[in-house]
Design an enzyme around this catalytic site. Structure first.
Site, mmCIF file in Angstrom:
data_model
loop_
_atom_site.group_PDB
_atom_site.id
_atom_site.type_symbol
_atom_site.label_atom_id
_atom_site.label_comp_id
_atom_site.label_asym_id
_atom_site.label_seq_id
_atom_site.Cartn_x
_atom_site.Cartn_y
_atom_site.Cartn_z
ATOM 1 N N THR A 154 0.814 -1.211 0.000
ATOM 2 C CA THR A 154 0.000 0.000 0.000
ATOM 3 C C THR A 154 0.849 1.263 0.000
ATOM 4 O OG1 THR A 154 -1.738 -1.147 1.174
ATOM 5 C CG2 THR A 154 -1.803 1.215 1.284
ATOM 6 N N THR A 171 1.774 -4.152 4.505
ATOM 7 C CA THR A 171 1.663 -4.362 5.954
ATOM 8 C C THR A 171 1.242 -5.777 6.338
ATOM 9 O OG1 THR A 171 -0.570 -3.485 5.912
ATOM 10 C CG2 THR A 171 1.191 -1.955 6.515
ATOM 11 N N ASP A 172 0.552 -6.486 5.452
ATOM 12 C CA ASP A 172 -0.020 -7.776 5.850
ATOM 13 C C ASP A 172 1.012 -8.708 6.488
ATOM 14 O OD1 ASP A 172 -2.492 -7.028 5.086
ATOM 15 O OD2 ASP A 172 -2.820 -8.654 3.643
ATOM 16 N N LYS A 180 0.703 -7.451 13.531
ATOM 17 C CA LYS A 180 -0.383 -6.658 12.948
ATOM 18 C C LYS A 180 -1.661 -7.053 13.670
ATOM 19 C CE LYS A 180 -2.511 -5.112 8.661
ATOM 20 N NZ LYS A 180 -2.655 -5.191 7.208
#
Lengths: 638, 447
Positions: B105, B181-182, B260
């Site tokens: 992203t 980020t995942d 996360k």
């Protein structure tokens, strides 16, 4: 400034309207939060910065970039009832609210538009902080329709469904932090746009009124101040296209258009005059000079305060502008106001001074003015603009003033302006360049099936003519009253109350139309009384708790006492009805004390007695009961 | 496959558009139900068959394809391109920081023509979009991959570690890695093990909102990450993201102790069972007292090999132990069990676990609780598991444990040595004591 007779046709006036109205649905457009505002302190606050992004064309909006460079931050305020992570831009939007789609579809069909086969939600870049995302989500639901206003067919360009923006609450830290409340963000709005085919101020108002009425006919739009907003696109053939945002009051539209025409004509005069004086943009230099020294010992309160705070006074010369900064463009609105608006926007200052105004009003002496003129080397033919603030803000402000003065040599700048309550408009921001609209990739396209359209089509609200006919028959109203009701905001309330309150339909209709208008003329803010409260008044009358004669007084009291009930009003105003027993005592007392008159007048005494009793109990007793008791008392006497 | 098919059109729509010789970006006139629409042909994503056009107003609408629809091409459209912004001037007195881009992203933007989100921003684009970086560091950019983080695998960790090592050995003051980020916390753990004795900070950074939107968290995160890479007193692998939902402080978490925790919030990353390294606003403020200091003279040891024969298995009530047998049969050399509570799995699994260990498979056990330490001495079940030869993962996150086992098996085939590596604190993945925070489980930037 007196109103001038203007030939709008000759001037080539063209107006296009965009009407926005909040929809009355149960939740927001892209989440399940309640579409309501809060007045309490916020439960949640958070701080953000919005960064200008490139458009498709690789351009950055200059106004947005300026704000960003100044380090402007936004403090958002939220309540848990009205906002979730979606409004905070902490979660992608949920699926579009289909109830809202249905309302827009309904209104579109009533305006003869063609629904699109598939709805695509778009992002319209808005970077002033009013949207946490930096864009407003919007989608076209239908296109290409028409409505008839008077004898003219007005083409309708499109009906869209949009999310409303956050409410600006204020600024702090010398304008560097803007506070917005996100309760309003995400409330569904319908936007209806006409083609620019409106040619006079009066017509603009009539068309807006006609559209407003169609929207009300859906009975699925919100009512009251702040729920409807009109944007106007106004252009003259020799002038410029000006976008005017946020006219809240329908009645103000024609005035706004008139003033805008006057403003443009005035600016064209200014341009001519500058041309005659030989002033071209290049001779106007943005060289602002620190003149704090001139005002070191000033008696002017405003300047004194600034100098004491260690702020600076800066001044700039506008070559050849003497007399023009004071030129009136609209009531209480001078060319100097245009300069001031720019200074406020780009320099975050409170306002400016210029030598075309009576500076003595601010306690500035003739001697100071001479020193000021000397400092910037201005002579009689020039205007001097000066401002007190931090050096940075003051210099930004004066640069903006000179920019605006340069534009005046060329004509009328294309701007987005915002409407004030007096009908004048103020600079809001430069007109956005190419439409910066790109797809909302987080929401799947929504097909509009033929079945859905048919379902809405077969349940369209009845037309105005049919309604008129029905009101006459169903409630035995005369045509005038029925028409007034249809034009009023209260038709729905009328029907509900007429059916349930037990009060006669004509009494209710007369109150909701003529009496309310009369109260408005007396200065009563009728929008403060909710439909629920009005219904309560009539229920009280129907139950015999309140006399018909007291309706207007109770209404007026409620308009001034927010949050109170009809029962509170009755108690405070002393409108509790006499019980029959209490009334009997009054009647008997009056009959006893008028014995002589009764004997003298015989049967004719009744009218006189009725008058005396009613004077004492008006608003607290029904005349029918008084008459009955009076007859009984007379009978007992004889 | 022609362009139109690739951009989502099929069936009747495809036929019609082909017939009119149209491609995406062309200006069309479409007649349908007695109305005429003019607009630019847009690509179609996902389900649905309508033809999408962008009207002059900028709005997109979909027009259903029926027998009555007619299409005429009015003109070929110009295809707008992303104009790379001017790069800011560099200040040679500032620390030298390399920003590597891997996708995700933070490096994605909407393709205005197609509306798709693409990993299209190079590290150079990022620098152009966030010119303030030039006031913090002398920034150099390096393209590594453009992949979504869910597509990362062990090979990519190795490649990334090599690239970072090369720049560190050249003497840069810090490295920033833009990452989806995942799975960013897996990569941060992997780099923590692969890059030993780092002399400078290596900071992973991501965004929860794409960087082409005005409200993106990318810029604030990136600024914080670059500041940490250039100025922070610690060395090692960190992960920098928002501390709260405000665009204010950025927290730098320790690469092995971060997870996360939220699907969409900006402050999704939280330190678990340990303090973050630091918090960054206008300057870097250390939160942790236990860290290796920045020391340019220290020699980096690169150990970038990872085994792909390791699985993570979550235990749950009614768990079927034949799952373990299956993995062993598949040739897995390591199994991380995510057990319940203090570190338990049902007794019905004991036989399978014992068989696996007998065959030389290394079995580790972490807890599926969000916080806390595995302790297998409290109950019989735990003691019996230890007896079988299961390695307790103490207060190490299950994901970090998985990556560590992959790494350990990449270093050696000797099961005994693997177990030794697992038990040692290699990159701050274990803390010696579990600190109690005031009030609750929550503290600045952590759970």
């Amino acid at each position: 400034m007196s109103k001038v007779v203007v030939d709008y046709e000759k001037l080539g006036l063209k107006v296009g309207l965009e009407i926005h109205q909040q929809l009355s649905v149960n939740s927001k457009l892209f989440c399940s939060c309640l579409p309501e505002l809060f007045k309490e302190d916020p439960e949640i606050t958070f701080l953000r910065r919005l960064r200008p992004t490139q458009s498709e064309l690789g351009q950055v909006d200059p106004a947005a970039y300026f704000e960003f460079q100044k380090g402007v931050r936004i403090l958002y305020e939220a309540s848990r009832r009205s906002s979730c992570l979606v409004e905070m831009d902490e979660e992608p939007p949920h699926a579009i609210n289909m109830d809202a789609v249905e309302v827009v579809l309904m209104a579109s069909l009533m305006m003869n538009m063609q629904p699109v086969d598939e709805v695509h939600v778009m992002r319209k870049t808005v970077i002033d902080g009013s949207n946490t995302t930096g864009f407003q989500r919007t989608a076209i639901i239908a296109l290409d329709g028409w409505i008839v206003v008077g004898n003219k067919t007005i083409p309708m360009q499109a009906a869209s469904l949009e999310e409303d923006a956050a409410r600006k609450i204020g600024t702090q830290d010398e304008g560097k932090t803007i506070r917005y409340r996100i309760d309003r963000l995400g409330i569904p709005l319908i936007e209806v746009a006409t083609a620019p085919v409106i040619y006079s101020p009066k017509e603009a108002q009539e068309v807006a009124f006609a559209i407003g009425k169609i929207l009300r006919d859906t009975s699925r739009v919100m009512r009251g101040l702040g729920t409807i907003r009109q944007d106007l696109n106004v252009s003259l053939s020799k002038g410029a296209l000006i976008e005017i945002k946020g006219v809240q009051d329908l009645e103000l539209i024609s005035t706004v258009v008139e003033y805008e025409v006057q403003r443009q004509l005035g600016l064209l005069d200014v341009k001519e005059e500058l041309y005659r004086r030989g002033i071209i943009p290049d001779v106007l230099k943005a060289e602002s000079i620190d003149v704090t020294g001139v005002f070191r010992d000033t008696k002017s309160k405003i300047l004194r305060k600034a100098v004491d705070k260690n702020q600076k006074v800066f001044a700039v010369k506008l070559l050849g502008f003497a007399g023009l900064t004071g030129r009136e463009l609209a009531p209480n609105f001078r060319f100097g106001t245009e300069l001031s608006d720019r200074a406020k926007f780009w320099g975050r200052v409170g306002g400016i001074f210029h030598t075309d105004e009576v500076l003595a009003t601010y306690g500035i002496t003739p001697q100071e003015i001479v020193m000021l003129q000397t400092a910037v080397q201005a002579d009689k033919g020039d205007a001097v603009v000066f401002v007190a603030d931090t050096a940075e803000n003051a210099q930004d402000a004066l640069k903006a003033v000179v920019d605006r003065a340069q534009e005046a040599c060329l004509g009328i700048p294309q701007e987005t302006r915002t409407a004030k309550d007096d009908g004048t408009t103020r600079y809001m921001r430069p007109r956005p360049g190419a439409a910066r609209m790109y797809p909302e990739t987080d929401i799947a396209p929504q097909p509009i099936s033929a079945e859905f359209v048919n379902k809405v089509q077969t349940h369209l609200p009845e037309s105005a003519e049919k309604k008129l006919c029905r009101l006459g028959k169903q409630y035995s109203l005369n045509e005038k009253l029925a028409k007034q009701l249809i034009d009023s905001e209260y038709l729905g309330l009328f029907e509900e109350t007429a059916k349930s309150s037990g009060v006669s339909a004509s009494t209710i209709a007369a109150f909701l139309t003529e009496t309310i208008k009369a109260l408005q003329r007396e200065g009563i803010d009728t929008s403060q009384v909710t439909e629920e409260q009005i219904g309560g008044i009539f229920r009280a009358v129907g139950l015999g708790e309140l006399a018909k004669e007291a309706i207007a007084d109770v209404f007026s009291w409620l308009s001034k006492n927010e949050g109170k009930t009809v029962q509170d009003a009755v108690a405070v105003l002393g409108f509790e009805m006499f019980t029959e027993a209490e009334l009997k005592i009054v009647v008997e007392r009056i009959v006893a004390s008028n014995k002589e008159q009764i004997e003298k007048r015989g049967k004719n005494a009744f009218g006189m007695l009725m008058g005396v009793v009613m004077r004492e109990v008006r608003g607290k007793a029904s005349p029918d009961i008084v008459a009955k008791l009076l007859k009984e008392a007379e009978a007992a006497q004889s | 496959m022609c362009e139109l098919e690739g951009l989502g059109y099929r069936g009747k729509a495809l036929e019609l558009l082909r017939g009119a010789d149209c491609s995406v970006g062309d200006i069309l006139e479409i007649s349908s139900r007695g109305r005429v629409y003019e607009g630019i042909l847009m690509p179609r994503f996902g389900a649905g068959a309508a033809i999408i056009v962008k009207l002059k107003s900028g709005y997109n609408i979909g027009i259903e394809v029926t027998d009555m629809v007619e299409i005429k091409r009015l003109g070929r459209g110009a295809k707008p391109a992303f104009v790379a912004p001017l790069l800011p001037k560099q200040n040679p007195a500032l620390p030298h920081v390399v920003i590597m881009s891997t996708g995700g992203t933070i490096a994605s933007r909407v393709d205005y023509r197609t509306g798709a989100v693409r990993s299209a921003m190079s590290a150079n684009d990022l620098l152009g979009v966030v010119p303030e970086l030039a006031d913090i560091a002398r920034v150099e950019t390096e393209f590594v991959f453009s992949i979504y983080s869910e597509d990362f695998c062990q090979r990519d960790w190795s490649e990334l570690a090599l690239r970072v090592a090369k720049r560190v050995e050249e003497g840069v003051d810090g490295v920033v890695i833009a990452h989806g980020t995942d799975t960013m916390a897996y990569t941060s753990a992997a780099l923590s093990f692969a890059l030993q004795g780092l002399p400078v900070p290596v900071i992973l950074v991501g965004a929860q909102r794409s960087s082409d939107r005005p409200s993106s968290d990318a810029a604030t995160n990136l600024i914080g990450a670059v500041r940490a890479a250039g100025e922070a007193p610690f060395a090692g692998v960190g992960l920098a993201m928002h501390e709260s939902i405000s665009d204010a402080a950025i927290v730098v978490h320790r690469g092995t102790k971060v997870r996360k925790c939220h699907t969409s919030r900006r402050d999704t990353f939280q330190s678990v069972n340990g303090l973050p390294f630091a918090v960054v606003e206008d300057r870097v403020v250390m939160l942790s007292e236990h860290y290796q200091r920045r020391d340019p003279s220290r020699r980096l040891v690169l150990r970038q090999k990872f085994s792909d024969a390791v699985v993570l298995v979550k235990f749950y009530p009614g768990f079927d132990p034949s799952v373990i047998d299956f993995y062993v049969a598949q040739g897995m050399r390591g199994i991380v069990l995510e057990g319940s509570g203090l570190g338990h799995v049902s007794r019905v699994c004991f036989e399978s676990i014992g068989r696996a260990i007998d065959r030389g498979v290394v079995v580790g056990l972490a807890s599926q609780c969000v916080g806390g330490r595995v302790n297998m001495n409290v109950y019989d079940t735990g003691r019996d598991l230890l007896g079988l030869g299961v390695v307790a993962f103490e207060d190490m996150l299950a994901e970090t444990g998985l990556v560590k086992l992959m790494w350990a098996l990449g270093q050696t085939d000797d099961t005994r040595q693997v177990v030794e590596l697992l038990r040692a604190d290699v990159a701050g993945e274990y803390s010696c004591c579990t600190l109690l925070r005031e009030g609750s489980l929550h503290y600045r930037g952590g759970l």
